[in-house]
Every structure is written in structure tokens, then in C-alpha cells.
Enzyme design. Structure first.
Site, PDB file in Angstrom:
ATOM      1  N   HIS A  39       0.873  -1.170   0.143  1.00  0.00           N
ATOM      2  CA  HIS A  39       0.021   0.018  -0.024  1.00  0.00           C
ATOM      3  C   HIS A  39       0.955   1.070   0.063  1.00  0.00           C
ATOM      4  CE1 HIS A  39      -2.905   2.930   1.678  1.00  0.00           C
ATOM      5  NE2 HIS A  39      -3.916   2.151   1.305  1.00  0.00           N
ATOM      6  N   ASP A  45       2.542  -4.863   8.243  1.00  0.00           N
ATOM      7  CA  ASP A  45       1.299  -4.040   7.856  1.00  0.00           C
ATOM      8  C   ASP A  45       0.081  -5.068   7.973  1.00  0.00           C
ATOM      9  OD1 ASP A  45      -0.670  -2.907   6.833  1.00  0.00           O
ATOM     10  OD2 ASP A  45       0.144  -2.085   4.991  1.00  0.00           O
ATOM     11  N   GLN A  50      -5.146  -5.443   6.639  1.00  0.00           N
ATOM     12  CA  GLN A  50      -5.993  -6.373   5.895  1.00  0.00           C
ATOM     13  C   GLN A  50      -5.940  -7.882   6.609  1.00  0.00           C
ATOM     14  OE1 GLN A  50      -8.227  -5.434   3.817  1.00  0.00           O
ATOM     15  NE2 GLN A  50      -7.263  -3.509   3.284  1.00  0.00           N
ATOM     16  N   LYS A  64     -10.929  -0.803  10.054  1.00  0.00           N
ATOM     17  CA  LYS A  64     -11.048  -1.973   9.044  1.00  0.00           C
ATOM     18  C   LYS A  64     -11.485  -3.264   9.846  1.00  0.00           C
ATOM     19  CE  LYS A  64      -7.461  -0.379   6.025  1.00  0.00           C
ATOM     20  NZ  LYS A  64      -8.062   0.023   4.691  1.00  0.00           N
ATOM     21  N   CYS A  92      -4.428   2.386  -3.748  1.00  0.00           N
ATOM     22  CA  CYS A  92      -3.428   2.925  -3.255  1.00  0.00           C
ATOM     23  C   CYS A  92      -2.243   2.063  -3.657  1.00  0.00           C
ATOM     24  CB  CYS A  92      -3.498   2.938  -1.897  1.00  0.00           C
ATOM     25  SG  CYS A  92      -4.697   4.351  -1.588  1.00  0.00           S
TER      26      CYS A  92
HETATM   27  C1  LIG Z   1      -2.564  -3.123   3.428  1.00  0.00           C
HETATM   28  C2  LIG Z   1      -2.867  -1.576   3.846  1.00  0.00           C
HETATM   29  N1  LIG Z   1      -1.932  -1.054   4.269  1.00  0.00           N
HETATM   30  C3  LIG Z   1      -2.269   0.464   4.781  1.00  0.00           C
HETATM   31  C4  LIG Z   1      -3.524   0.998   4.606  1.00  0.00           C
HETATM   32  C5  LIG Z   1      -3.620   2.278   5.391  1.00  0.00           C
HETATM   33  O1  LIG Z   1      -4.563   2.303   6.296  1.00  0.00           O
HETATM   34  P1  LIG Z   1      -5.401   3.701   6.888  1.00  0.00           P
HETATM   35  O2  LIG Z   1      -5.625   4.491   5.764  1.00  0.00           O
HETATM   36  O3  LIG Z   1      -6.257   3.430   7.715  1.00  0.00           O
HETATM   37  O4  LIG Z   1      -4.014   4.378   7.571  1.00  0.00           O
HETATM   38  C6  LIG Z   1      -4.330   0.102   4.345  1.00  0.00           C
HETATM   39  C7  LIG Z   1      -5.777   0.800   3.965  1.00  0.00           C
HETATM   40  O5  LIG Z   1      -6.228   1.221   3.023  1.00  0.00           O
HETATM   41  C8  LIG Z   1      -4.168  -1.238   3.701  1.00  0.00           C
HETATM   42  O6  LIG Z   1      -5.199  -1.930   3.215  1.00  0.00           O
END
Ligand SMILES: Cc1ncc(COP(=O)(O)O)c(C=O)c1O
Lengths: 141, 405
Positions: free
Chosen positions: B122, B199, B202, B225, B363
Site C-alpha cells: 500500500h 502491515d 488487511q 477495518k 493505493c
Molecule cells: C494493506 C494496507 N496498508 C495500509 C493501509 C492504510 O490504512 P489507513 O488508511 O487506515 O491508515 C491500508 C488501507 O487502505 C491497507 O489496506
């Protein structure tokens, strides 16, 4: 040849759309309309002609011919292309002053603004802004 | 057992008519909906218990502090951290990764050192490292992805070397659904004396996570999430690391004493929690996690796995539909394209049918570049989704295909 005014063209579109009462038909119309539009020449698909703020890629080319602004536009998404095509059909072929001063009420009247997602609406807005900017810029020339 | 009707009734928004149709919410990877108990928890706190925390001797402040700290304890147990103070509240995953980049990164990663990520991260697990690399002249290395959306461990073994200071990668990919071989990656990182950040944005809502068993150094996730409020998130890090890391932001709550001669930082976890936090949100996050725990993460896994299998089979059967991300180890995400049709057009048609999917690059632009596509349509599932909803999705995709081709 007598050209129709921007408002006459808008009213025609509003009239066309008034036959449709559900989104299905409206989008069918946009899709079919998008398909009939000519493709923009690759040479005009430049970064400079890109409209940002759309999820799909959108290009707008403007030329001044005999005192009128001629717009051409394209998109790789067909619904976007249909909408962009409507804008082109309304504004293209008019004087810079008419374009700069136009009030594009047809979008709201045919219910596109309300049906489009915020990302897309932004794209639509940047497209209109860019078209009007051309109007202003060409007037200054 | 898994009473899907009862579960669906817990989520008020699932009964909300969207464009005159029944909502089919398949954008769970972007964010999950909230059960009534979570909504109520936040409301109840503001109505009956609200005050600032950690600051007052008065009754309300103590209740707030107890609730807030109670959730920290709950999350410690949820991911099996060794200590409560290894749980740091953040605004979300992005904020947590930036915290690590800013503190651990700035202190321990220097010129010529390497940080390893994968091609499928991401953006929030790419950009903070790019910023750090620009500042510290360290080097960002990328483990390439295979066509099926997985990485090869032999690539990981080549790219993670003694020069690597940190490996930072996803547990489950939000763009493709790939599950990373995290145990192996943790082992490879440690064999090279590197730290590793997972991370879990998900993963936390789908799989049981035990940070001690994983022996992971950092683990981050977002509250929104896992059925909790936005603006909440967690950074887990090993105590020893947290003690060595400098603070992130300066301000109230993160200090013991302040004078113009010398300011003494507070103990863990407060050293990393400057300012008034999202108190109500964190309390409701506890409610969300309890909701998940009450359903049972194993039960959730089982239900979701079957739903996912069904959805994959049904979507695969659509002629001209291509699924991106076909690795054997996959989670609740299906990224797809219809041949010759822009994903955005599909998204618009599905939206008008009351179906919420996501279209675009999710993203993860490098993933789209890898496939040379503008983006995908992404359907992502949660435990409140049903096979009937998958059927509605399929019907609407067929309709979109017909309209658009
Ligand atoms: C794998 C992953 N990392 C990071 C993020 C970023 O999360 P947040 O926007 O809640 O900070 C997301 C969410 O879109 C994600 O799916």
C-alpha cells in the site's frame, strides 16, 4: 448556417433525457453517445491536455478556428467519454466569450451530478473549469 | 454457530436502501461497517462518561482513563503481546508506519543501509520509507511480484541481506488479496539481523494474530477495518525497541517533567502518545474487537473462506472476466477486469445497482503498473456478506458487461 446557442443545445439535451426516468436508460444513452464520438488523435493525448481528478484518463484539446473555440475530448472510460462528449457538444463551436460566460445548468437538470460519485464529479468540474479557462484565455489573445 | 441473519441485523447500515436498492457492501478492504454496539459505545461514552483522560483526579476522568486503558489491555491479549505498554494507540495504519519511520528509522537507519519492501505494498508502506531514504540516504529495495501476485522466497533471500535494517511488508495485500509468507519473511529478516514490520491492516479482521509466536518486531493495523471507528489504530512493537526509539511527537501526556533545562519523557506507552487522543474512538474500538472475539475469529475465518471460494468460482465463470491476483494463498479480496472495459465504467453501473465495490489503483499503483492496467474493480468481503450478495454481484457484472461492450 445558423448555429444554436449554448442554452438551446443544453435544452435539447435536457429534453432528450426527460424521456428517461431511470438511471439505466440514462447510462445506456451516455454509453451509446460515447461510442459514437470520434477518438481523439494520439498526438493530442498529451499530459498538458489531461484532465486530472478523474479516475479514468480524460483529455481535452482546444483550438481557435475563425473566432470559435473547437473542443475535442476523449476518455478511456466510456461513460466518462459520454459525459465529456455532452459538454463538448454544448460548448464547442462558440466564441470564447460565450464559453467563459456560459451557465451549464443541463448537468444538474439531467441528474448527472447527483448520480456521479464524488471522484467523478470532481473530474467533471475540472473539465468544465478547463473549458472555461480556455474561453478566458482565448479572449485575451 | 454463525447466525448470519442475526449478524447482519447487528449492522444497521446493511438495511439502508441505496439508490432505492438493497445495499450490497463489498468494499470492506477500504473500510468495514460498524455494528450497533460500536456506534452505541461511542455514543454512551459521550453521553455518560466523557472527560479527558490521564489528567484528572475527578470521577469522570478516572472512568475514561480506566476504559481507555482497559482497551489497551484487551488489545494486548487480542494479539498476545507480552506487555500492555507494547500497544501504542495511533490514528491508523498510515500513522503507525510513519511513526516507525520517523523514530526507529531516523535513529537506526543510516546512509547506505537498506530497507526492504515488496512491489505490492500500500502507498502508506512505500512513501514513508521514500521520505526517510531521501533524508538519510538509505536505500529502498523492492522484492518483485510474480504474475500471480505473490513473491518468491528465493527473491526475498537475495534481497534481504546483512545490509538490511528493516523489512516492512504486508500480511495481506489490499490490492490483490495475496497472503504473504510472513513466518518465513520474519525468519529471513532475523537471520540477517534486520527488524521486520508487518502491515496487518488487511489481516487483523480475518486471521488470528499472535505477535509473540510470530516474533514480529512491529505490527500495525487500523481500527476502522476491524469494525471499529475511523481515526484509531495500533502500533505494536517489542518493548526493547520502543525503549530505544525516540519519541514521535512532543506535547502533553508524553512527558514526565518539563523544564526549560531538561524535559524527561514519559514511560511506555505514553512516550509515543502526545496530546489528547481519540478517547471515544479507542473505547469503541475495544467494543469492536470484543464483537469480533465474541463471534470467534476462527468461526469468521471459516465462514469467510467458504464465501470467498464461492465468489471466486462464480466470478471466474464469467466470460471475459479476468481476476488479478491468483496466488494459492489469498484472502477476502477479488480484483478483476472485464475485457476491453474500463473498471470505472463497471463501478458506475454496479453503484447504480446498489453494489459498493472499489475501482482504481487501490493505493497500490506499482501493482497496476506491473500488469499495465489503469486499475481494477475490487470486491472485498466481510463476515456479514452472503452468497446471495455474491449472486447479485454476478448478475450486475453481467449486466454491466452487456451495457458496456
Ligand atoms: C494493506 C494496507 N496498508 C495500509 C493501509 C492504510 O490504512 P489507513 O488508511 O487506515 O491508515 C491500508 C488501507 O487502505 C491497507 O489496506
Amino acid at each position: 448556417m445558423e448555429t444554436k446557442s449554448i442554452n438551446e443545445l443544453q435544452d435539447e439535451i435536457v429534453e432528450d433525457f426527460s424521456m428517461y426516468d431511470d438511471w439505466n436508460d440514462k447510462y445506456e444513452y451516455l454509453i451509446e453517445f460515447g461510442k459514437t464520438l470520434p477518438k481523439l488523435d494520439e498526438e493530442y493525448k498529451t499530459d498538458e491536455n489531461r484532465i486530472h481528478g478523474c479516475q479514468s484518463r480524460v483529455w481535452l484539446n482546444a483550438q481557435m478556428i475563425d473566432g470559435k473555440v473547437i473542443f475535442e475530448a476523449d476518455s478511456d472510460a466510456i461513460i466518462t467519454k459520454g459525459i465529456v462528449g455532452l459538454l463538448v457538444s454544448v460548448l464547442s463551436g462558440h466564441t470564447p466569450k460565450e464559453i467563459a460566460e456560459s451557465d451549464l445548468y443541463f448537468i444538474g437538470k439531467i441528474g448527472l451530478q447527483e448520480h456521479l460519485s464524488p471522484t467523478r464529479a470532481n473530474g467533471l468540474l475540472s473539465m468544465i473549469k478547463k473549458m472555461k479557462t480556455y474561453g478566458i484565455a482565448f479572449q485575451a489573445k | 454457530m454463525f447466525d448470519i441473519e442475526k449478524i447482519r441485523a447487528d449492522f444497521p447500515i446493511l438495511n439502508e436502501p441505496i439508490r432505492g436498492k438493497k445495499l450490497v457492501y463489498l468494499d470492506n478492504a477500504a473500510s468495514t461497517q460498524k455494528p450497533q454496539v460500536v456506534i452505541d459505545a461511542e455514543k454512551y461514552f459521550y453521553e455518560h462518561q466523557y472527560a479527558n483522560i490521564h489528567r484528572g483526579v475527578h470521577y469522570l476522568s478516572q472512568i475514561g482513563t480506566d476504559l481507555y486503558e482497559g482497551v489497551r489491555k484487551q488489545i494486548q491479549l487480542f494479539i498476545n503481546a507480552k506487555h500492555e505498554y507494547e500497544i501504542i494507540y495511533t490514528k491508523g495504519t498510515t500513522n503507525a508506519i510513519n511513526l516507525v519511520a520517523y523514530t526507529f528509522g531516523r535513529k537506526f537507519i543510516n546512509k547506505g543501509d537498506e530497507i526492504v519492501i515488496t512491489e505490492m505494498e500500500h502507498h502508506s508502506n512505500i512513501v514513508p520509507w521514500q521520505i526517510l531514504c531521501e533524508e538519510k540516504k538509505c536505500i529502498l529495495k523492492v522484492i518483485p511480484m510474480q504474475e500471480d501476485g505473490s513473491i518468491l522466497l528465493e527473491d526475498a533471500r537475495k534481497i534481504i541481506t546483512p545490509k538490511t535494517k528493516l523489512v516492512s511488508t504486508f500480511y495481506v495485500s489490499n490490492a490483490l488479496g495475496t497472503i504473504n509468507p510472513v513466518k518465513e519473511l520474519i525468519r529471513i529478516a532475523h537471520e540477517n539481523d534486520a527488524k521486520i514490520l508487518l502491515d496487518a491492516a488487511q489481516a487483523i479482521q480475518h486471521y488470528p494474530i499472535d505477535v509473540q509466536e510470530l516474533d514480529v518486531d512491529f505490527l500495525v493495523f487500523s481500527g476502522h477495518k476491524i469494525y471499529g471507528p475511523t481515526g484509531t489504530g495500533i502500533l505494536y512493537a517489542k518493548e526493547q525497541l520502543l525503549n530505544q526509539m525516540p519519541p514521535y511527537e512532543g506535547g502533553g501526556d508524553m512527558i514526565k517533567t518539563v523544564s526549560f533545562e531538561k524535559t524527561v519523557y514519559n514511560d511506555l506507552p505514553f512516550k509515543f502518545e502526545a496530546g489528547t487522543p481519540n478517547i471515544a474512538g479507542c473505547i469503541a474500538l475495544g467494543t469492536a474487537i470484543k464483537y469480533v472475539q465474541d463471534l470467534g475469529i476462527k468461526n469468521i475465518m471459516k465462514y469467510e473462506a467458504e464465501l470467498f471460494k464461492y465468489a471466486t468460482k462464480k466470478l471466474k465463470a464469467i466470460e471475459g472476466l479476468k481476476i488479478y491476483g491468483t496466488s494459492k494463498n489469498k484472502s477476502c479480496v477479488i480484483s478483476f477486469l472485464l475485457e476491453g472495459i474500463h473498471p470505472y465504467d463497471v463501478g458506475v453501473i454496479l453503484d447504480n445497482s446498489g453494489i459498493a465495490i472499489r475501482t482504481g489503483h487501490h493505493c497500490a499503483q506499482p501493482v497496476m503498473d506491473h500488469y499495465h492496467i489503469p486499475g481494477t474493480c475490487r470486491a472485498s468481503f466481510a463476515f456479514y456478506n452472503t452468497k446471495e450478495e455474491v449472486d447479485v454481484l454476478v448478475t450486475s457484472i453481467l449486466k454491466a458487461k452487456k451495457m458496456l461492450s
